[in-house]
Motif scaffolding. Structure first.
Motif, mmCIF file in Angstrom:
data_model
loop_
_atom_site.group_PDB
_atom_site.id
_atom_site.type_symbol
_atom_site.label_atom_id
_atom_site.label_comp_id
_atom_site.label_asym_id
_atom_site.label_seq_id
_atom_site.Cartn_x
_atom_site.Cartn_y
_atom_site.Cartn_z
ATOM 1 N N ALA A 282 0.817 -1.206 -0.045
ATOM 2 C CA ALA A 282 0.031 -0.059 -0.021
ATOM 3 C C ALA A 282 0.859 1.318 -0.010
ATOM 4 O O ALA A 282 0.430 2.365 -0.793
ATOM 5 N N THR A 283 2.085 1.075 0.712
ATOM 6 C CA THR A 283 2.938 2.548 0.554
ATOM 7 C C THR A 283 3.472 2.745 -0.499
ATOM 8 O O THR A 283 3.601 3.847 -0.771
ATOM 9 N N GLY B 36 2.049 1.588 -3.641
ATOM 10 C CA GLY B 36 1.152 2.356 -4.370
ATOM 11 C C GLY B 36 0.667 3.893 -4.054
ATOM 12 O O GLY B 36 0.552 4.601 -5.023
ATOM 13 N N GLN B 37 0.700 4.136 -2.711
ATOM 14 C CA GLN B 37 0.296 5.525 -2.616
ATOM 15 C C GLN B 37 1.478 6.486 -2.837
ATOM 16 O O GLN B 37 1.421 7.575 -3.434
ATOM 17 N N SER C 197 0.892 7.139 -6.555
ATOM 18 C CA SER C 197 -0.246 7.923 -6.688
ATOM 19 C C SER C 197 0.012 9.614 -6.347
ATOM 20 O O SER C 197 -0.289 10.333 -6.960
ATOM 21 N N PHE D 56 -4.537 7.808 -8.310
ATOM 22 C CA PHE D 56 -4.778 6.747 -7.446
ATOM 23 C C PHE D 56 -5.730 5.811 -8.117
ATOM 24 O O PHE D 56 -5.360 4.488 -8.121
ATOM 25 N N ALA E 297 -4.609 1.903 -8.815
ATOM 26 C CA ALA E 297 -5.387 1.159 -8.206
ATOM 27 C C ALA E 297 -6.055 -0.060 -8.964
ATOM 28 O O ALA E 297 -6.061 -1.221 -9.083
ATOM 29 N N LEU F 180 -5.710 -2.288 -1.015
ATOM 30 C CA LEU F 180 -6.150 -1.271 -2.126
ATOM 31 C C LEU F 180 -6.632 0.001 -0.999
ATOM 32 O O LEU F 180 -6.495 1.180 -1.264
ATOM 33 N N MET G 289 -4.250 1.567 0.848
ATOM 34 C CA MET G 289 -3.452 2.579 -0.179
ATOM 35 C C MET G 289 -4.207 3.921 -0.281
ATOM 36 O O MET G 289 -3.267 4.892 0.019
ATOM 37 N N LEU H 49 -2.613 7.672 1.583
ATOM 38 C CA LEU H 49 -2.371 8.639 0.528
ATOM 39 C C LEU H 49 -3.017 9.950 0.957
ATOM 40 O O LEU H 49 -2.236 11.189 1.101
#
Length: 493
Positions: A49-50, A52-53, A56, A93, A97, A126, A129, A133
């Motif tokens: 998640a980290t 991914g953010q 984003s 995002f 995602a 997700l 994330m 964010l």
């Protein structure tokens, strides 16, 4: 340093309250109630998640810290900066995602040995994330307004209490493990919503878009800086996530043990983080005002202070690892002892070298930081590929320590070569020598029949010798001033 001292003091107090809660959480609650593989799953979810953010966010958190001084005007709602800050990353995002959801089969294949544990919680990753964010963007905005203590309370105190509460509910049978994962996610969502409410309460929630935001600074300049910041942030994020991800690909259990070792070593970084939350916008202001003398003085004083605090905490943690692991009552977690010591070396180096990273990333030469960070990213991944199969979780810790030492030496050299500034004087060596002597004296003491007595004896001797030495010599004026303030308050009481 007035505003830094006020906000820094509040952040430090909050951080150490949070440290106590975090210690209870990571040593008395989670390791006792969750299996190493379950803890490993949590670390992998947070790491995914980290990352991914990070993608984003498009570097907008750093852009905010660097450029918000140009937008700051409460009467005009800061020219509508907040809608820009939130809008672009949220659009991104959606893209990230979607890619991660479509790539779900590939991710599960990478973690095939524990795919049955990861698959049911992929959607929660997700959502996690998104929460990380939102909080990160709002936190950058809040820091730029010089209100950093409330966000420290949310992350260091409230969120940890929520996680402890969820773990206790799971341990007593009120929640299934799936329910606990959702409650864990809920802790991130809660602090994001509360920070949003806090901005509304202080009158800084300006959500109405305006065209004025496009005229304060060229949008292309903001986007370019964000792009450089995104690439630069990759190394910092990899430093705290790639170990869990790569260990998890071999064993969720090892990833869980490593996560506890990482949490224990994090105590050393608490005073640094408390200072840096306020230092970042302040240094950006110094650059704007071309106040180089103030910046150099700040650089030297903070380096001296973080060296003193870091050495004390590193020794305190290292000397008392048997006590800390003894509280967990699960022998499997003691496999992380060497990993903790290696991680402490890296974090201590980070403290000794001071605010060099903030100086570089907020300077006109911020682009050069990208080169260091990209090199560091390659170094982290390469070392993990080389060392994890051979040394397991100790290999991950060694990679982490080498990476931190490398990046801080490189940045310190760059600041010196580029601006002629270096934060060290003879007092740094004196402080480290005093710490080594006090630590050796405490380590030489025999073990007592009770682990609590051993803790008190070693901690007391370390504190007496090291703290007394700092006060007698006056090598760290900030420590002497703080002690004088405590004595004055005690007399007044």
């Amino acid at each position: 340093m007035g505003i830094v001292q006020r906000q820094g003091l509040r952040n430090t107090v909050i951080s150490y309250v949070g440290l106590g809660i975090g210690f209870v959480n990571t040593t008395l609650v989670l390791p006792r109630l969750l299996a190493p593989a379950q803890l490993g799953l949590l670390s992998v979810l947070v790491s995914l998640a980290t990352i991914g953010q990070l993608v984003s966010a498009l570097g907008f958190t750093n852009t905010t810290m660097r450029y918000f001084p140009y937008f700051r005007n409460r009467e005009t709602g800061h020219a509508g900066y907040l809608p820009l800050l939130l809008g672009v990353p949220l659009l991104m995002f959606g893209v990230v995602a979607t890619v991660l959801w479509l790539g779900r089969p590939l991710v599960l294949r990478l973690y095939a040995h524990d795919a049955g544990l990861l698959a049911p919680h992929y959607g929660a990753m997700l959502a996690l994330m998104l929460c990380i964010l939102l909080y990160g963007l709002l936190d950058a905005y809040t820091k730029s307004l010089f209100y950093s203590s409330f966000s420290s309370f949310l992350t260091d105190v409230l969120q940890r209490l929520l996680i402890v509460g969820a773990a206790l509910l799971y341990g007593n049978g009120y929640l299934s493990f799936d329910g606990f994962v959702l409650a864990y996610l809920g802790s991130y969502a809660t602090i994001a919503v509360l920070l949003l409410g806090y901005l509304g309460a202080i009158g800084e929630l300006h959500l109405r878009p305006t065209r004025a935001v496009l005229r304060v600074r060229p949008v292309g300049e903001l986007v370019r800086f964000g792009g450089f910041a995104l690439l630069g942030n990759v190394s910092g994020t990899l430093l705290v996530t790639i170990d869990s991800l790569m260990l998890g690909s071999h064993s969720f259990a090892n990833a869980g043990i490593y996560s506890i070792a990482l949490n224990i070593s994090t105590a050393l970084a608490i005073p640094f983080r408390a200072l840096y939350k306020t230092a970042h916008p302040l240094i950006a202001e110094y650059w704007k005002e071309s106040a180089t003398d103030k910046m150099l003085d700040f650089y030297r004083r903070t380096t001296r202070l973080t060296t003193a605090l870091g050495a004390y905490l590193a020794l305190g943690i290292g000397l008392n690892l048997p006590f800390i692991y003894g509280l967990i009552h699960k022998p499997a977690f003691t496999a992380g002892t060497v990993a903790v010591l290696l991680l402490l070396v890296g974090r201590l180096t980070d403290g000794i070298t001071g605010v060099n990273g903030i100086i570089v990333v907020t300077s006109p030469r911020y682009r050069y930081d990208l080169l260091f960070n990209l090199g560091l990213s390659g170094l982290i991944i390469g070392l993990n590929i080389l060392l994890i199969p051979r040394l397991g979780l100790n290999g991950a810790a060694l990679s982490n320590a080498l990476a931190l030492v490398s990046i801080n030496l490189a940045r310190t050299w760059f600041v010196w070569r580029s601006f002629g500034w270096q934060p060290f004087d003879r007092r740094i060596l004196y402080i480290l020598g005093l710490a080594a002597g006090a630590g050796a004296a405490a380590w030489a003491l025999p073990d007592m029949p009770n682990i609590w007595l051993t803790l008190l004896l070693r901690g007391g001797v370390l504190t007496l010798l090291y703290g007394g030495g700092l006060l007698l010599t006056g090598w760290v004026p900030e420590v002497s001033a703080a002690w004088a303030g405590v004595r004055q308050r005690l007399r007044g009481a």
